[in-house]
Scaffold this motif. Structure first.
Motif, PDB file in Angstrom:
ATOM      1  N   MET A   1       0.916  -1.272   0.103  1.00  0.00           N
ATOM      2  CA  MET A   1      -0.045   0.065   0.109  1.00  0.00           C
ATOM      3  C   MET A   1       1.080   1.119   0.088  1.00  0.00           C
ATOM      4  O   MET A   1       0.629   2.129  -0.715  1.00  0.00           O
ATOM      5  CB  MET A   1      -1.005   0.189   1.122  1.00  0.00           C
ATOM      6  N   LYS A   2       2.185   0.994   0.912  1.00  0.00           N
ATOM      7  CA  LYS A   2       2.719   2.480   0.829  1.00  0.00           C
ATOM      8  C   LYS A   2       3.578   2.546  -0.492  1.00  0.00           C
ATOM      9  O   LYS A   2       3.513   3.752  -1.044  1.00  0.00           O
ATOM     10  CB  LYS A   2       3.903   2.002   1.856  1.00  0.00           C
ATOM     11  N   GLU A   3       3.770   1.415  -1.182  1.00  0.00           N
ATOM     12  CA  GLU A   3       4.446   1.575  -2.439  1.00  0.00           C
ATOM     13  C   GLU A   3       3.395   2.355  -3.755  1.00  0.00           C
ATOM     14  O   GLU A   3       4.002   3.030  -4.492  1.00  0.00           O
ATOM     15  CB  GLU A   3       4.840   0.034  -3.314  1.00  0.00           C
ATOM     16  N   TYR A   4       2.163   2.042  -3.408  1.00  0.00           N
ATOM     17  CA  TYR A   4       1.219   2.638  -4.276  1.00  0.00           C
ATOM     18  C   TYR A   4       1.169   4.190  -4.277  1.00  0.00           C
ATOM     19  O   TYR A   4       1.147   4.807  -5.350  1.00  0.00           O
ATOM     20  CB  TYR A   4      -0.202   2.023  -3.949  1.00  0.00           C
ATOM     21  N   PHE A   5       1.187   4.622  -2.989  1.00  0.00           N
ATOM     22  CA  PHE A   5       1.230   5.899  -2.675  1.00  0.00           C
ATOM     23  C   PHE A   5       2.703   6.914  -3.102  1.00  0.00           C
ATOM     24  O   PHE A   5       2.394   7.871  -3.702  1.00  0.00           O
ATOM     25  CB  PHE A   5       0.900   6.444  -1.348  1.00  0.00           C
ATOM     26  N   ASN A   6       3.776   6.191  -2.997  1.00  0.00           N
ATOM     27  CA  ASN A   6       4.889   6.597  -3.616  1.00  0.00           C
ATOM     28  C   ASN A   6       4.852   6.704  -5.132  1.00  0.00           C
ATOM     29  O   ASN A   6       5.330   7.521  -5.449  1.00  0.00           O
ATOM     30  CB  ASN A   6       5.965   5.782  -3.225  1.00  0.00           C
ATOM     31  N   LEU A   7       4.347   5.575  -5.682  1.00  0.00           N
ATOM     32  CA  LEU A   7       4.162   5.681  -7.121  1.00  0.00           C
ATOM     33  C   LEU A   7       3.556   6.845  -7.650  1.00  0.00           C
ATOM     34  O   LEU A   7       3.586   7.426  -8.609  1.00  0.00           O
ATOM     35  CB  LEU A   7       3.682   4.475  -7.707  1.00  0.00           C
ATOM     36  N   GLN A   8       2.163   7.139  -7.021  1.00  0.00           N
ATOM     37  CA  GLN A   8       1.481   8.252  -7.393  1.00  0.00           C
ATOM     38  C   GLN A   8       2.054   9.330  -7.214  1.00  0.00           C
ATOM     39  O   GLN A   8       2.113  10.396  -7.887  1.00  0.00           O
ATOM     40  CB  GLN A   8       0.148   8.273  -6.572  1.00  0.00           C
ATOM     41  N   TYR A   9       2.986   9.754  -6.150  1.00  0.00           N
ATOM     42  CA  TYR A   9       3.648  10.921  -5.911  1.00  0.00           C
ATOM     43  C   TYR A   9       4.824  11.239  -6.762  1.00  0.00           C
ATOM     44  O   TYR A   9       4.764  12.246  -7.247  1.00  0.00           O
ATOM     45  CB  TYR A   9       4.229  10.684  -4.639  1.00  0.00           C
ATOM     46  N   HIS A  10       5.224  10.026  -7.148  1.00  0.00           N
ATOM     47  CA  HIS A  10       6.534  10.209  -8.327  1.00  0.00           C
ATOM     48  C   HIS A  10       5.903  10.759  -9.648  1.00  0.00           C
ATOM     49  O   HIS A  10       6.512  11.196 -10.395  1.00  0.00           O
ATOM     50  CB  HIS A  10       7.257   8.799  -8.397  1.00  0.00           C
ATOM     51  N   LEU A  11       4.425  10.027  -9.939  1.00  0.00           N
ATOM     52  CA  LEU A  11       3.912  10.245 -11.155  1.00  0.00           C
ATOM     53  C   LEU A  11       3.293  11.788 -11.301  1.00  0.00           C
ATOM     54  O   LEU A  11       3.674  12.450 -12.282  1.00  0.00           O
ATOM     55  CB  LEU A  11       2.721   9.394 -11.297  1.00  0.00           C
ATOM     56  N   LEU A  12       3.126  12.377 -10.182  1.00  0.00           N
ATOM     57  CA  LEU A  12       2.597  13.524 -10.052  1.00  0.00           C
ATOM     58  C   LEU A  12       3.747  14.473 -10.134  1.00  0.00           C
ATOM     59  O   LEU A  12       3.890  15.513 -10.930  1.00  0.00           O
ATOM     60  CB  LEU A  12       1.992  13.961  -8.595  1.00  0.00           C
ATOM     61  N   ASN A  13       4.922  14.054  -9.482  1.00  0.00           N
ATOM     62  CA  ASN A  13       6.185  15.032  -9.812  1.00  0.00           C
ATOM     63  C   ASN A  13       6.272  14.977 -11.199  1.00  0.00           C
ATOM     64  O   ASN A  13       7.143  16.057 -11.876  1.00  0.00           O
ATOM     65  CB  ASN A  13       7.342  14.611  -8.862  1.00  0.00           C
ATOM     66  N   ARG A  14       6.518  13.838 -11.891  1.00  0.00           N
ATOM     67  CA  ARG A  14       6.830  13.780 -13.336  1.00  0.00           C
ATOM     68  C   ARG A  14       5.959  14.734 -14.177  1.00  0.00           C
ATOM     69  O   ARG A  14       6.521  15.535 -15.277  1.00  0.00           O
ATOM     70  CB  ARG A  14       6.772  12.341 -13.686  1.00  0.00           C
ATOM     71  N   LYS A  15       4.410  14.553 -13.949  1.00  0.00           N
ATOM     72  CA  LYS A  15       3.972  15.555 -14.598  1.00  0.00           C
ATOM     73  C   LYS A  15       4.146  17.120 -14.416  1.00  0.00           C
ATOM     74  O   LYS A  15       4.139  17.818 -15.600  1.00  0.00           O
ATOM     75  CB  LYS A  15       2.412  15.390 -14.226  1.00  0.00           C
ATOM     76  N   ILE A  16       4.458  17.257 -13.208  1.00  0.00           N
ATOM     77  CA  ILE A  16       4.884  18.790 -12.899  1.00  0.00           C
ATOM     78  C   ILE A  16       6.219  19.021 -13.745  1.00  0.00           C
ATOM     79  O   ILE A  16       6.073  20.066 -14.464  1.00  0.00           O
ATOM     80  CB  ILE A  16       5.169  19.058 -11.496  1.00  0.00           C
ATOM     81  N   VAL A  17       6.966  18.212 -13.986  1.00  0.00           N
ATOM     82  CA  VAL A  17       8.328  18.537 -14.544  1.00  0.00           C
ATOM     83  C   VAL A  17       8.201  18.492 -16.054  1.00  0.00           C
ATOM     84  O   VAL A  17       8.518  19.393 -16.662  1.00  0.00           O
ATOM     85  CB  VAL A  17       9.329  17.351 -14.506  1.00  0.00           C
TER      86      VAL A  17
END
Length: 307
Positions: A1-17
């Motif tokens: 479950m922790k990995e899921y939220f880490n993945l969403q966080y990194h995907l959001l950062n990638r979109k911002i970049v």
């Protein structure tokens, strides 16, 4: 479950970049825009506490898609799936909840949290196999698909219009019109497949005019019961009603142009921020609309025939 939220966080950062900002700058701009829009909304109308929760509700509802949730169920156990759904919904409503508590809107804050948790538990899309009929043809797919996802908003809006007449409160009637406007604006959040654009066989200019005409006509159809009722029972407020209706038309036009200014991609942070700033300062629409129109023409030119 922790990995899921880490993945969403990194995907959001990638979109911002990808948009052109560092994550730190992107988050800072988002916080400033969120706070500014929230302050303006609560300072502009006494019904802000009722309008405000509609924003997180519309975001949370997008997380309830059948395909998305079926995919999550295949990966996580039932317990972890339910935890993820509750947590992600609460994470979305948290900023809105904090601001509502700051504004001492305690009852609506409780309702916001309760409905968000409920929406994470109940999969509404799985609850109905019946295809909801719409008053629209298949050609303007935004309204056909969008109406089926937001059909519950319209009985609510019409009921609020009835209550506004019953309690003689014109602002409550305006709020019901705002609900319909918000629902229609949400129909243009996702880009369609390029084939559906190409199939129109129109120049970019006439394609956009056609989309705008369909959007405004269908919005008029949905809002007609509210408009007629308010004009009949609040004749002295007719000018205010016309002004609000014109603003609704302008924002629908703006969002349609914003959608195709980023096509075939989804609207990014730039388009979203410009629309957000226009809510704070509507005169900026005089510059935003031509900007979106020019970008839309450029984005559609490779797909559609030129004049």
């Amino acid at each position: 479950m922790k990995e899921y939220f880490n993945l969403q966080y990194h995907l959001l950062n990638r979109k911002i970049v990808e948009i052109g900002f560092s994550p730190r700058v992107g988050y800072s701009l988002a916080i400033i825009a969120f706070y500014g829009i929230s302050v303006v909304l609560f300072s502009s109308t006494e019904f802000a506490a009722y309008i405000y929760p509609f924003i997180p509700f519309s975001i949370v509802s997008k997380l309830s898609g059948k395909r998305r949730n079926d995919f999550l169920k295949t990966i996580f156990s039932v317990t972890n799936y339910q935890k993820i759904r509750v947590l992600e919904n609460l994470m979305i409503v948290l900023p809105f909840l904090v601001f509502m508590l700051y504004e001492q809107s305690f009852l609506m804050a409780i309702i916001l949290v309760s409905i968000s948790v409920l929406m994470s538990i109940i999969n509404f899309e799985n609850s109905f196999n019946y295809t909801i009929p719409t008053p629209f043809s298949k050609k303007p797919f935004e309204f056909t698909a969008g109406f089926r996802k937001t059909f519950y908003i319209f009985p609510l809006a019409y009921f609020l219009t009835f209550k506004s007449i019953h309690v003689e409160n014109f602002n409550l009637g305006i709020f019901s019109l705002l609900l319909i406007t918000g629902a229609v604006l949400s129909y243009y959040s996702k880009p369609e497949n390029e084939f559906f654009v190409w199939s129109f066989s129109l120049s970019p200019k006439y394609f956009l005019l056609n989309k705008i005409k369909i959007g405004l006509l269908n919005f008029s159809l949905l809002s007609l019961p509210v408009m007629i009722s308010l004009i009949i029972f609040f004749p002295n407020e007719s000018k205010s009603l016309v002004v609000f209706l014109l603003l609704s038309y302008i924002y629908i036009l703006t969002v349609i142009l914003a959608k195709y200014s980023a096509y075939p991609n989804e609207m990014n942070l730039l388009e979203t921020m410009l629309i957000g700033f226009s809510l704070l300062f509507p005169p900026i629409l005089l510059a935003i609309i031509p900007f979106f129109y020019t970008k839309s023409i450029n984005q559609l030119n490779p797909i559609l025939e030129n004049d």
